[in-house]
Design a protein around this motif. Structure first.
Motif, short mmCIF file in Angstrom:
data_model
loop_
_atom_site.label_atom_id
_atom_site.label_comp_id
_atom_site.label_asym_id
_atom_site.label_seq_id
_atom_site.Cartn_x
_atom_site.Cartn_y
_atom_site.Cartn_z
N LEU A 154 0.85 -1.18 -0.08
CA LEU A 154 -0.08 0.11 0.19
C LEU A 154 0.83 1.23 0.11
CD1 LEU A 154 -2.70 1.52 0.38
CD2 LEU A 154 -2.41 1.37 2.76
N LEU A 155 1.76 1.24 0.96
CA LEU A 155 2.59 2.46 0.92
C LEU A 155 3.52 2.69 -0.44
CD1 LEU A 155 4.36 2.17 4.53
CD2 LEU A 155 2.57 4.06 3.69
N ALA A 156 3.81 1.57 -0.95
CA ALA A 156 4.77 1.69 -2.24
C ALA A 156 3.91 2.19 -3.29
CB ALA A 156 5.42 0.30 -2.50
N GLU A 157 2.67 1.54 -3.45
CA GLU A 157 1.65 2.33 -4.39
C GLU A 157 1.50 3.86 -3.98
OE1 GLU A 157 -3.12 1.69 -5.66
OE2 GLU A 157 -1.98 0.08 -4.69
N LEU A 158 1.22 4.08 -2.95
CA LEU A 158 0.90 5.35 -2.53
C LEU A 158 2.25 6.22 -3.16
CD1 LEU A 158 -0.49 5.87 0.85
CD2 LEU A 158 -1.11 7.31 -1.17
N MET A 159 3.25 6.09 -2.66
CA MET A 159 4.48 6.62 -2.79
C MET A 159 5.15 6.68 -4.23
SD MET A 159 4.72 8.11 0.11
CE MET A 159 3.56 8.08 1.36
N GLU A 160 4.46 5.62 -5.19
CA GLU A 160 4.97 5.31 -6.37
C GLU A 160 6.31 4.93 -6.24
OE1 GLU A 160 4.24 8.86 -8.61
OE2 GLU A 160 1.93 8.61 -8.41
N LEU A 161 6.59 4.07 -5.63
CA LEU A 161 8.09 3.11 -5.23
C LEU A 161 7.74 1.75 -5.58
CD1 LEU A 161 8.93 4.90 -2.10
CD2 LEU A 161 9.59 5.38 -4.25
N LYS A 162 8.92 0.91 -5.87
CA LYS A 162 8.82 -0.35 -6.17
C LYS A 162 8.60 -0.95 -4.92
CE LYS A 162 11.91 -0.35 -10.14
NZ LYS A 162 13.32 -0.84 -10.74
N PRO A 163 7.72 -1.90 -4.52
CA PRO A 163 7.54 -2.37 -3.16
C PRO A 163 8.62 -3.16 -2.60
CG PRO A 163 6.02 -3.40 -4.83
CD PRO A 163 6.91 -2.57 -5.55
N THR A 164 9.86 -3.48 -3.18
CA THR A 164 11.06 -3.87 -2.73
C THR A 164 11.96 -2.99 -1.93
OG1 THR A 164 12.18 -3.83 -4.99
CG2 THR A 164 11.10 -5.82 -4.09
N THR A 165 11.65 -1.61 -2.36
CA THR A 165 12.62 -0.63 -1.82
C THR A 165 12.01 -0.10 -0.42
OG1 THR A 165 10.95 1.28 -2.81
CG2 THR A 165 12.80 0.60 -4.18
#
Length: 74
Positions: A9-20
Motif C-alpha cells: 500500500l505504501l509503495a503504491e501511494l509513494m509510487e515506489l517499487k515494493p522492494t524499496t
C-alpha cells in the motif's frame, strides 16, 4: 493488514517499487511523503480496519512498523 500488504500500500501511494520499502524505512525520507498521501493513507487504513484514527496518532508514526502497531492496537 499484515506487513506485506502495508508495504505494498505504501509503495503504491509513494509510487515506489515494493522492494524499496522495509518496515523500518523512515517515512519522512520518502520524496512522496506529503499531506495528500498522508490523508489517503489515513482514510485507507480507517476503511480497512473500520475504525477512526486521529491524524495526530498517524503523524507520530515514523516507520511502517509504527503504522502497523498503531492500526493493530486500534
Amino acid at each position: 493488514m499484515d506487513e506485506p500488504n502495508l508495504l505494498a500500500l505504501l509503495a503504491e501511494l509513494m509510487e515506489l517499487k515494493p522492494t524499496t520499502l522495509t518496515m523500518s524505512t523512515p517515512l519522512p525520507s520518502l520524496p512522496s511523503w506529503n499531506a495528500l498521501n498522508f490523508m489517503y493513507l489515513l482514510t485507507t487504513l480507517e476503511e480497512y480496519y473500520r475504525t477512526n484514527l486521529e491524524p495526530g496518532q498517524l503523524l507520530q508514526c515514523t516507520t511502517p512498523q509504527d503504522i502497523l502497531s498503531l492500526v493493530q492496537s486500534a
